[in-house]
Design an enzyme around this catalytic site. Structure first.
Site, PDB file in Angstrom:
ATOM      1  N   ARG A 148       2.293   2.674   5.088  1.00 34.20           N
ATOM      2  CA  ARG A 148       0.933   2.114   4.905  1.00 34.20           C
ATOM      3  C   ARG A 148       0.851   1.986   3.228  1.00 34.20           C
ATOM      4  O   ARG A 148       0.976   3.035   2.560  1.00 34.20           O
ATOM      5  CB  ARG A 148      -0.398   2.627   5.500  1.00 34.20           C
ATOM      6  CG  ARG A 148      -1.753   1.956   5.222  1.00 34.20           C
ATOM      7  CD  ARG A 148      -2.689   2.929   5.675  1.00 34.20           C
ATOM      8  NE  ARG A 148      -2.782   2.840   7.127  1.00 34.20           N
ATOM      9  CZ  ARG A 148      -3.353   1.926   8.124  1.00 34.20           C
ATOM     10  NH1 ARG A 148      -3.969   0.820   7.332  1.00 34.20           N
ATOM     11  NH2 ARG A 148      -3.406   1.965   9.401  1.00 34.20           N
ATOM     12  N   SER A 195       2.717   1.530  -4.027  1.00 33.25           N
ATOM     13  CA  SER A 195       4.301   2.006  -4.275  1.00 33.25           C
ATOM     14  C   SER A 195       3.981   3.652  -4.495  1.00 33.25           C
ATOM     15  O   SER A 195       5.048   4.148  -4.977  1.00 33.25           O
ATOM     16  CB  SER A 195       4.800   1.511  -5.249  1.00 33.25           C
ATOM     17  OG  SER A 195       4.713   0.179  -5.283  1.00 33.25           O
ATOM     18  N   ARG A 196       3.136   4.373  -3.903  1.00 34.28           N
ATOM     19  CA  ARG A 196       3.101   5.534  -3.808  1.00 34.28           C
ATOM     20  C   ARG A 196       2.838   6.234  -5.228  1.00 34.28           C
ATOM     21  O   ARG A 196       2.911   7.368  -5.433  1.00 34.28           O
ATOM     22  CB  ARG A 196       4.193   6.560  -3.241  1.00 34.28           C
ATOM     23  CG  ARG A 196       4.562   6.175  -1.645  1.00 34.28           C
ATOM     24  CD  ARG A 196       3.448   6.758  -0.801  1.00 34.28           C
ATOM     25  NE  ARG A 196       3.820   6.528   0.461  1.00 34.28           N
ATOM     26  CZ  ARG A 196       3.264   5.517   1.229  1.00 34.28           C
ATOM     27  NH1 ARG A 196       2.266   4.766   0.745  1.00 34.28           N
ATOM     28  NH2 ARG A 196       3.269   5.359   2.796  1.00 34.28           N
ATOM     29  N   LEU A 197       2.268   5.425  -6.116  1.00 37.89           N
ATOM     30  CA  LEU A 197       2.062   5.925  -7.512  1.00 37.89           C
ATOM     31  C   LEU A 197       0.516   6.266  -7.341  1.00 37.89           C
ATOM     32  O   LEU A 197      -0.063   5.463  -8.288  1.00 37.89           O
ATOM     33  CB  LEU A 197       2.330   4.578  -8.640  1.00 37.89           C
ATOM     34  CG  LEU A 197       3.867   4.588  -8.508  1.00 37.89           C
ATOM     35  CD1 LEU A 197       4.225   3.315  -9.656  1.00 37.89           C
ATOM     36  CD2 LEU A 197       4.763   5.838  -9.035  1.00 37.89           C
TER      37      LEU A 197
END
Ligand SMILES: Cc1cc2nc3c(=O)[nH]c(=O)nc-3n(C[C@H](O)[C@H](O)[C@H](O)COP(=O)(O)O)c2cc1C
Length: 212
Positions: A8, A189-191
Site C-alpha cells: 500500500r 515510496s516508503r520515504l
C-alpha cells in the site's frame, strides 16, 4: 496468496519539524484527536510491551484512558503477567497504529502506579458488569474452563446486587512517563516522515527528524 506482494502506498499526510507542536503531549493529543475524527476503529488502543525477568519482551493491547500530568494512563490487573513484569522492571513501551491516517506513535518510558483515589474514581465509571469481571478474573492465570469464570461472576454479582462494587486492590491504573516519543507518518515510496522527541536533562524536549 503471495503476501510478499501485498503493498500500500501512504500518501495522505506529511510531517515536519516545523509542523509539529513544541510540546510533545500537545502533539500527541493533536494526533489522537485526528485519529478519533478519522473514525479509526480503536483510536485509544495501544500495544504495551514489558520485559520479563528473563529479559524477553511481551506485548498486548490495552486502552489509553487519559493523558494526565505528562503521562499516559491505562488500567489493568496488577497481578496479571504485565503487572508482575512491571513490578520487576518499570520500563515500558506503548505503540499506537492508526492505519486510517497512516500513522504510528511509539512511546518509551517508565511506569508509575496511579493513586488508589484515581483508580477508584475511574473504576466507578466502568459498567457494573465490567467491575464484577475485574474482581473475579485472575487475569493471566490458567483456568480449567470458561465455566469457572462464569460461576465466579454469578456468585460475585449476587453479592453486589443494587450496591456499589468496590475496586479490588489488585486492579488499577498505571501512568507511563515518557522519555522518548516518535511520530511516524507514512509517505510515498516508503520515504516516511519520522519526528522524534527525546527528553533532555532539563525536562525540555529535543526534536529531531529520523531517516525512514
Ligand atoms: C482492543 C483491546 C483492548 C484491551 N484493553 C485492555 C485494557 O485496557 N486493560 C487490560 O488489562 N487488558 C486489555 N485488553 C486485554 C489485553 O490485551 C491482555 O489480554 C490482558 O491485559 C492480559 O495481558 P497479560 O497476560 O500480558 O498481562 C485489551 C485487548 C484488546 C484487544
Amino acid at each position: 496468496m503471495d503476501i510478499a506482494q501485498l503493498r500500500r502506498e501512504y500518501t495522505k499526510k506529511k510531517l515536519s519539524k516545523k509542523s509539529v507542536k513544541k510540546d510533545v503531549i500537545d502533539q500527541f493529543n493533536n494526533w489522537l484527536e485526528e485519529a478519533i475524527h478519522a473514525n479509526c476503529l480503536e483510536p485509544t488502543a495501544m500495544v504495551v510491551s514489558t520485559i520479563s525477568e528473563r529479559n524477553t519482551p511481551s506485548s498486548r493491547v490495552v486502552l489509553l484512558k487519559g493523558v494526565e500530568d505528562g503521562g499516559f494512563i491505562f488500567y489493568t490487573n496488577y497481578a496479571s503477567r504485565k503487572g508482575t513484569q512491571l513490578a520487576l522492571n518499570n520500563g515500558i513501551s506503548a505503540l499506537f497504529f492508526w492505519p486510517e491516517v497512516e500513522r504510528q506513535v511509539n512511546i518509551e518510558g517508565a511506569i508509575v502506579k496511579c493513586s488508589p483515589e484515581q483508580s477508584d474514581a475511574y473504576f466507578k465509571t466502568r459498567p457494573w458488569k465490567s467491575r464484577i469481571g475485574a474482581i473475579i478474573s485472575p487475569q493471566s492465570q490458567p483456568i480449567e474452563s470458561r465455566n469457572v469464570i462464569k460461576k465466579a461472576f454469578v456468585l460475585e454479582a449476587a453479592k453486589h446486587l443494587g450496591e456499589t462494587v468496590p475496586r479490588p486492590e489488585y486492579w488499577g491504573g498505571y501512568r507511563i512517563i515518557p522519555t522518548r516519543i516518535e511520530f511516524w507518518q507514512g509517505r510515498a515510496s516508503r520515504l516516511h516522515d519520522r519526528i522524534l522527541y527525546t527528553k533532555k536533562a532539563d525536562n525540555t524536549w529535543q526534536i529531531v527528524r529520523l531517516a525512514p
